[in-house]
Design a protein around this motif. Sequence first.
Motif, mmCIF file in Angstrom:
data_model
loop_
_atom_site.group_PDB
_atom_site.id
_atom_site.type_symbol
_atom_site.label_atom_id
_atom_site.label_comp_id
_atom_site.label_asym_id
_atom_site.label_seq_id
_atom_site.Cartn_x
_atom_site.Cartn_y
_atom_site.Cartn_z
ATOM 1 N N MET C 1 40.547 -24.648 85.846
ATOM 2 C CA MET C 1 39.272 -25.817 85.601
ATOM 3 C C MET C 1 39.269 -26.184 86.769
ATOM 4 N N PRO C 2 36.976 -25.564 86.580
ATOM 5 C CA PRO C 2 37.272 -25.795 88.432
ATOM 6 C C PRO C 2 36.833 -27.483 89.047
ATOM 7 N N HIS C 3 37.019 -28.594 87.707
ATOM 8 C CA HIS C 3 36.478 -30.391 88.105
ATOM 9 C C HIS C 3 37.284 -30.505 87.534
ATOM 10 N N ASP C 4 38.938 -29.931 87.079
ATOM 11 C CA ASP C 4 39.765 -31.209 86.496
ATOM 12 C C ASP C 4 40.472 -32.190 87.718
ATOM 13 N N HIS C 5 39.253 -32.607 88.518
ATOM 14 C CA HIS C 5 40.183 -33.325 89.470
ATOM 15 C C HIS C 5 41.299 -33.636 89.513
ATOM 16 N N HIS C 6 42.448 -34.032 89.714
ATOM 17 C CA HIS C 6 42.908 -34.361 89.893
ATOM 18 C C HIS C 6 43.675 -35.511 91.345
ATOM 19 N N ASP C 7 42.829 -35.498 92.003
ATOM 20 C CA ASP C 7 42.945 -36.259 93.463
ATOM 21 C C ASP C 7 41.659 -36.597 93.654
ATOM 22 N N LEU C 8 42.453 -37.775 92.874
ATOM 23 C CA LEU C 8 40.837 -38.222 93.418
ATOM 24 C C LEU C 8 40.636 -40.127 93.155
ATOM 25 N N SER C 9 40.252 -40.829 94.337
ATOM 26 C CA SER C 9 40.130 -42.606 94.518
ATOM 27 C C SER C 9 39.772 -43.052 92.942
ATOM 28 N N PRO C 10 40.342 -44.264 92.691
ATOM 29 C CA PRO C 10 39.740 -45.190 90.973
ATOM 30 C C PRO C 10 38.219 -44.905 91.105
ATOM 31 N N SER C 11 37.473 -44.673 92.501
ATOM 32 C CA SER C 11 35.960 -44.161 92.306
ATOM 33 C C SER C 11 36.090 -43.502 91.405
ATOM 34 N N GLY C 12 36.082 -42.573 91.450
ATOM 35 C CA GLY C 12 36.349 -40.659 90.780
ATOM 36 C C GLY C 12 35.782 -39.886 91.311
ATOM 37 N N HIS C 13 36.154 -40.329 92.921
ATOM 38 C CA HIS C 13 35.093 -39.249 93.980
ATOM 39 C C HIS C 13 36.457 -39.072 94.907
ATOM 40 N N PRO C 14 36.666 -37.896 95.119
ATOM 41 C CA PRO C 14 37.747 -37.096 96.443
ATOM 42 C C PRO C 14 38.024 -38.393 97.657
ATOM 43 N N TYR C 15 39.138 -38.485 97.806
ATOM 44 C CA TYR C 15 39.728 -39.855 99.373
ATOM 45 C C TYR C 15 38.528 -39.579 99.731
ATOM 46 N N ARG C 16 37.961 -40.120 101.107
ATOM 47 C CA ARG C 16 37.307 -39.481 102.661
ATOM 48 C C ARG C 16 38.905 -40.068 103.156
ATOM 49 N N THR C 17 38.547 -39.059 104.616
ATOM 50 C CA THR C 17 38.865 -39.361 105.749
ATOM 51 C C THR C 17 38.981 -41.490 106.636
ATOM 52 N N ASP C 18 39.821 -41.711 106.932
ATOM 53 C CA ASP C 18 39.695 -42.770 107.816
ATOM 54 C C ASP C 18 38.129 -42.489 108.469
ATOM 55 N N ASN C 19 37.244 -43.600 108.758
ATOM 56 C CA ASN C 19 35.709 -43.634 108.948
ATOM 57 C C ASN C 19 35.681 -44.461 111.202
ATOM 58 N N ASP C 20 36.542 -43.514 111.727
ATOM 59 C CA ASP C 20 36.575 -44.151 112.565
ATOM 60 C C ASP C 20 35.615 -43.009 113.469
ATOM 61 N N GLY C 21 35.357 -42.151 113.444
ATOM 62 C CA GLY C 21 33.796 -41.494 114.101
ATOM 63 C C GLY C 21 33.401 -42.324 114.994
ATOM 64 N N PRO C 22 32.473 -41.323 115.594
ATOM 65 C CA PRO C 22 31.742 -42.600 116.426
ATOM 66 C C PRO C 22 30.588 -42.868 116.106
ATOM 67 N N LEU C 23 29.798 -43.808 116.707
ATOM 68 C CA LEU C 23 29.329 -44.775 115.531
ATOM 69 C C LEU C 23 27.432 -43.337 115.613
ATOM 70 N N THR C 24 26.740 -43.348 114.827
ATOM 71 C CA THR C 24 26.050 -42.387 114.429
ATOM 72 C C THR C 24 24.137 -43.603 114.328
ATOM 73 N N TYR C 25 23.818 -42.616 114.415
ATOM 74 C CA TYR C 25 22.205 -43.639 114.870
ATOM 75 C C TYR C 25 21.888 -44.365 113.497
ATOM 76 N N TRP C 26 22.742 -43.918 112.364
ATOM 77 C CA TRP C 26 21.830 -44.163 111.121
ATOM 78 C C TRP C 26 23.028 -45.596 110.410
ATOM 79 N N GLN C 27 24.385 -45.293 111.256
ATOM 80 C CA GLN C 27 24.938 -46.648 111.226
ATOM 81 C C GLN C 27 24.598 -47.739 112.268
ATOM 82 N N GLN C 28 23.953 -47.758 113.100
ATOM 83 C CA GLN C 28 23.188 -48.468 113.725
ATOM 84 C C GLN C 28 22.250 -48.885 112.954
ATOM 85 N N MET C 29 21.674 -47.860 112.403
ATOM 86 C CA MET C 29 20.451 -49.141 111.867
ATOM 87 C C MET C 29 21.207 -49.700 110.076
ATOM 88 N N GLU C 30 21.787 -49.154 109.528
ATOM 89 C CA GLU C 30 22.164 -49.560 108.800
ATOM 90 C C GLU C 30 22.147 -51.097 108.893
#
Lengths: 101, 96, 211
Positions: C1-30
């Motif tokens: 099943m292409p969409h039978d995800h079994h590795d999802l966060s409680p939000s229903g989306h896949p887990y993401r890696t920690d957000n410790d990358g360089p600050l972006t222009y758009w994050q500055q704006m936010e």
Amino acid sequence: MGGDAAGPVPMEGHDFALWEKRVDALMALCSAKGHFTVDGLRRALEDMGEDAFENHSYYERWVAAINQNLIEAGLYTLEELGTRMQVVAARGRTYGDASGA
Amino acid sequence: MAMHQVHNRVRVRAIMPPGHVRVPAYLRGKTGVIERALGAFSNPEQLAYGLPADKTPLYRVRFTMQDIWGEQAESPIDTIDAEIFAHWLEELSDAP
Amino acid sequence: MPHDHHDLSPSGHPYRTDNDGPLTYWQQMEIALRELLIEKGILTAAEVSAQIDLMDSRSPANGAAVVARAWTDPDFKARLLDNAGDAAREMGFDIGVLHLIAVENTDMVHNLIVCTLCSCYPRNLLGLPPDWYKTRAYRSRAVREPRAVLAEFGITLPETVQLRVHDSTADMRYIVLPARPAGTEGLDEAALAQLVTRDSMIGTGLPRALE
């Protein structure tokens, strides 16, 4: 976009980062408070053109469109924004450092 | 502005103004049938520019894939429903 | 099943890696515009946090509960098909001013939801949409070759089944009421809700079959 030829649907997804959730929240709050509407957001998104869709992520486009509407609504000036972005960038190299939370 | 009844045939206007419009390009000039009336909603073409918006009747219109894509339709029995504001719809007479 | 995800966060989306990358222009704006709005008294930090919490509380599980109720309570199903927003509110879900229409899958009809103009989605019930829903490919092809799109999601629709695509072009949002799977007569509402996937409520999936 509807009806155009395109390749397979990309199935990969991602969970949302804090800064993305904050952009989403800012949109919901500013529209609920009557500062602009979701149609104002969409208009600004569409005015960015096709390149923006290809080159920037969903919430990158959203924050740009929110800013466009807030500037138009007169809630702050471009000078204030530019000054604050400079201050933010000086705080640190990661989002966590720069947002101070 | 004409009020449309369920099952009436309508054609989406084929005009192409620049700016924010909630009528997909692929439906402009296409003919469909009123599926239901949804009531009146603020006109997005005014909201998008921060203007006071008129309450405007909104309809769900059902198109067949054949109506939209002609012989290129993937399956002629399939349909597309979309919400279209009254000022984008022209009533078609059933009379010959 | 292409969409039978079994590795999802409680939000229903896949887990993401920690957000410790360089600050972006758009994050500055936010950060900058959020701080300006707070300083000017237009909103508060607490309101931003509360809004994030509210969106985080919305997930496909809410829609699954609505679907399971409709499968077990014919009167509720009639109310759902008449006014899905009111039916969801009746179950206690805080969906705001959402105007929701439920469209029912049967032996003869399959429904598919798309927003070709942007990314309209019943987010106040189901949470934020999956990334693929917002892609150029899905938005372009769902109205032109929806059967081919469904095939990529693992659904082959018989020629005799009518496919109804719903393009969320204005103020309505849509949820598919999938058909109740065969052999589930003995299941209660909670067990039935476990069978209802996010994609089955968009129309790109079917409910899980019984093991």
